[in-house]
Design a protein around this motif. Sequence first.
Motif, mmCIF file in Angstrom:
data_model
loop_
_atom_site.group_PDB
_atom_site.id
_atom_site.type_symbol
_atom_site.label_atom_id
_atom_site.label_comp_id
_atom_site.label_asym_id
_atom_site.label_seq_id
_atom_site.Cartn_x
_atom_site.Cartn_y
_atom_site.Cartn_z
ATOM 1 N N ASN A 104 0.867 -1.170 0.000
ATOM 2 C CA ASN A 104 0.000 0.000 0.000
ATOM 3 C C ASN A 104 0.912 1.230 0.000
ATOM 4 O O ASN A 104 1.654 1.458 0.950
ATOM 5 C CB ASN A 104 -0.893 -0.024 1.239
ATOM 6 C CG ASN A 104 -1.787 1.193 1.342
ATOM 7 O OD1 ASN A 104 -1.544 2.227 0.752
ATOM 8 N ND2 ASN A 104 -2.835 1.061 2.128
ATOM 9 N N SER A 145 1.252 3.484 2.907
ATOM 10 C CA SER A 145 1.900 2.977 4.114
ATOM 11 C C SER A 145 3.390 3.324 4.149
ATOM 12 O O SER A 145 4.076 3.005 5.125
ATOM 13 C CB SER A 145 1.720 1.460 4.227
ATOM 14 O OG SER A 145 2.496 0.787 3.247
ATOM 15 N N PRO A 185 -2.542 3.302 -5.962
ATOM 16 C CA PRO A 185 -2.418 3.025 -4.524
ATOM 17 C C PRO A 185 -1.573 1.807 -4.151
ATOM 18 O O PRO A 185 -1.265 1.619 -2.977
ATOM 19 C CB PRO A 185 -3.864 2.823 -4.080
ATOM 20 C CG PRO A 185 -4.577 2.352 -5.306
ATOM 21 C CD PRO A 185 -3.888 3.044 -6.458
ATOM 22 N N GLU A 186 -1.162 0.997 -5.147
ATOM 23 C CA GLU A 186 -0.416 -0.219 -4.816
ATOM 24 C C GLU A 186 0.834 -0.372 -5.679
ATOM 25 O O GLU A 186 0.859 0.017 -6.843
ATOM 26 C CB GLU A 186 -1.282 -1.465 -5.022
ATOM 27 C CG GLU A 186 -2.477 -1.542 -4.111
ATOM 28 C CD GLU A 186 -3.321 -2.769 -4.367
ATOM 29 O OE1 GLU A 186 -4.026 -3.166 -3.434
ATOM 30 O OE2 GLU A 186 -3.295 -3.325 -5.479
#
Length: 75
Positions: free
Chosen positions: A16, A19, A43-44
């Motif tokens: 992620n 993160s 997002p990834e």
Amino acid sequence: MFSYKSYSSQVDIVINVNSLDTNHETRDKHLIGSMWLDAKSYPEIKFISSSIRKEDINKYRIEGSLTIKNITKKK
């Protein structure tokens, strides 16, 4: 304990982007922003292995595809 079986081993990693933590809040915000990783649009980050080889005792080489911002590079 890690058990290695080449015929059935695969690594799939999904990170992620939000993160991300470099222990520097200003840098983190810059890295996940639109100039770099663009976490809102992408997002990834993904890694999918294509091969895992044992090179030595407790040493392995994992090769595969890394996808960042929908661009995939294969090794």
